[in-house]
Design an enzyme around this catalytic site. Structure first.
Site, PDB file in Angstrom:
ATOM      1  N   SER A 168      55.402  35.867  19.219  1.00 56.04           N
ATOM      2  CA  SER A 168      56.812  35.667  19.537  1.00 56.04           C
ATOM      3  C   SER A 168      57.140  36.259  20.920  1.00 56.04           C
ATOM      4  O   SER A 168      56.537  35.880  21.910  1.00 56.04           O
ATOM      5  CB  SER A 168      57.681  36.262  18.428  1.00 56.04           C
ATOM      6  OG  SER A 168      59.004  35.795  18.520  1.00 56.04           O
ATOM      7  N   ASP A 268      58.183  26.231  12.314  1.00 58.64           N
ATOM      8  CA  ASP A 268      58.864  27.158  13.216  1.00 58.64           C
ATOM      9  C   ASP A 268      59.832  26.377  14.097  1.00 58.64           C
ATOM     10  O   ASP A 268      59.498  25.293  14.592  1.00 58.64           O
ATOM     11  CB  ASP A 268      57.792  27.850  14.072  1.00 58.64           C
ATOM     12  CG  ASP A 268      58.347  28.936  14.973  1.00 58.64           C
ATOM     13  OD1 ASP A 268      59.563  29.199  14.934  1.00 58.64           O
ATOM     14  OD2 ASP A 268      57.544  29.531  15.704  1.00 58.64           O
ATOM     15  N   HIS A 298      57.727  30.987  11.431  1.00 55.03           N
ATOM     16  CA  HIS A 298      57.616  31.988  12.482  1.00 55.03           C
ATOM     17  C   HIS A 298      57.179  33.333  11.918  1.00 55.03           C
ATOM     18  O   HIS A 298      57.686  33.784  10.901  1.00 55.03           O
ATOM     19  CB  HIS A 298      58.976  32.130  13.190  1.00 55.03           C
ATOM     20  CG  HIS A 298      58.900  32.832  14.499  1.00 55.03           C
ATOM     21  ND1 HIS A 298      58.466  32.217  15.647  1.00 55.03           N
ATOM     22  CD2 HIS A 298      59.197  34.116  14.838  1.00 55.03           C
ATOM     23  CE1 HIS A 298      58.522  33.074  16.650  1.00 55.03           C
ATOM     24  NE2 HIS A 298      58.954  34.239  16.184  1.00 55.03           N
TER      25      HIS A 298
END
Length: 326
Positions: A168, A268, A298
């Site tokens: 991320s 995601d 995610h």
């Protein structure tokens, strides 16, 4: 490599709302920013010491990198290394605004990854926004590499084969740190010698843009997904330089760098943006390996809520091992 360290910032995490007044930004259960500038980060995920339960084949310790900026890292070393192991410098996720190298989910995941992939991992606890907006996290990433370089020059580390990684926001940091080091032809320059940056592994990289992608607008999120569109927007408002929008190059980047593996989750909201990023890399002649993980969202690799996620986690570790041992 250095003195054992406990991050004093971890003792400042707040649990409940106080009487400071107006909240101007909030991500429920994770972050509150007050009009007077005070920031609260409820303890959503447990903080654990480096001595917390580990795979018996891995040892861990915390080290100072820069006392002035309170920069530190957690190192995971396989107990029975076979020769000189590659070093994976890892940056945690959290939208640049939350997260810690001491979060239990990262401690567990990275200890297992070090064992399964056969590498030393340096998990970086960089400065967070909004108190320290970008490029503070990128500066911390570069300073970490300079610290690793100095360890190698001093002879206290033999881990000179280097990879950058993160998930991320951490993947965004890894990408931008690699970009700062220059084009692929400059990775072996005097800037990082005797280190040799072999590539980057980006897990669900956190990029954005003013225009919405289809997955950002329409993706059905798995239960307990770590990222929603509104949370994504909030993270960018708090982390980008004041006055910048989501088309800033740190959010919506141009391609650059060495060999790269990009890990994408099928469910995601960032899926389409991650695919566009990979296509841009390939179109610019960059060497990129794209891996799609079916049926997960995610941050599945640290928020493993199902046996199915565990299967994908094992696949991730196998792919990382294959990439760094090519």
């Amino acid at each position: 490599m250095a003195d054992v360290f406990t991050d004093p910032r971890l003792n400042q995490l707040q649990v409940g709302k106080n009487n400071r007044g107006v909240v101007i930004e909030e991500i429920e259960g994770l972050l509150r920013v007050y009009k007077d500038g005070h920031v609260e980060r409820p303890l959503a995920i447990p903080i654990v010491p480096c001595t917390a339960a580990l795979d018996a084949r891995v040892a861990a310790k915390d080290v100072f990198i820069d006392k002035y900026s309170n920069l530190w890292a957690r190192i995971y070393v396989p107990s029975c290394p076979a020769g000189k192991l590659p070093l994976l410098v890892y940056f945690h996720g959290g939208g640049f605004c939350i997260g810690s190298a001491a979060w239990s989910c990262y401690h567990e995941f990275l200890a297992n990854l070090a064992s399964k992939a056969g590498c030393v991992i340096l998990s970086v606890n960089y400065r967070l926004a909004p108190e320290n907006r970008l490029p503070a996290a990128y500066d911390d990433g570069v300073n970490t590499l300079m610290w690793v370089k100095q360890q190698a020059l001093n002879g206290s580390s033999e881990h000179k084969c280097l990879f950058l990684s993160g998930d991320s926001a951490g993947a965004n940091i890894a990408y931008n740190v690699a970009t700062r080091l220059g084009s692929s032809g400059a990775f072996n320059s005097n800037m990082i010698k005797p280190l040799c940056l072999r590539g980057s592994i980006l897990m669900q990289p956190f990029f954005g843009g003013e225009s919405r992608t289809a997955s950002e607008k329409h993706m059905t999120q798995p239960v307990n997904s770590a990222l929603t569109l509104s949370a994504s927007d909030t993270y960018w408002r708090l982390s980008l330089p004041l006055g910048a929008n989501r088309d800033h190059p740190w959010c919506n980047p141009l391609a650059n760098g060495a060999a790269m593996m990009v890990c994408i989750s099928e469910m995601d909201i960032l899926k389409d943006r991650n695919l566009e990023f990979c296509n841009a890399l390939a179109g610019a002649g960059k060497k990129v390996e794209t891996v799609m993980y079916k049926g997960v969202g995610h941050a599945f690799q640290i928020l493993h809520n199902s046996p199915f996620s565990q299967i994908r986690i094992q696949e991730t570790m196998s792919h990382v091992k294959a990439f760094i041992n090519r």
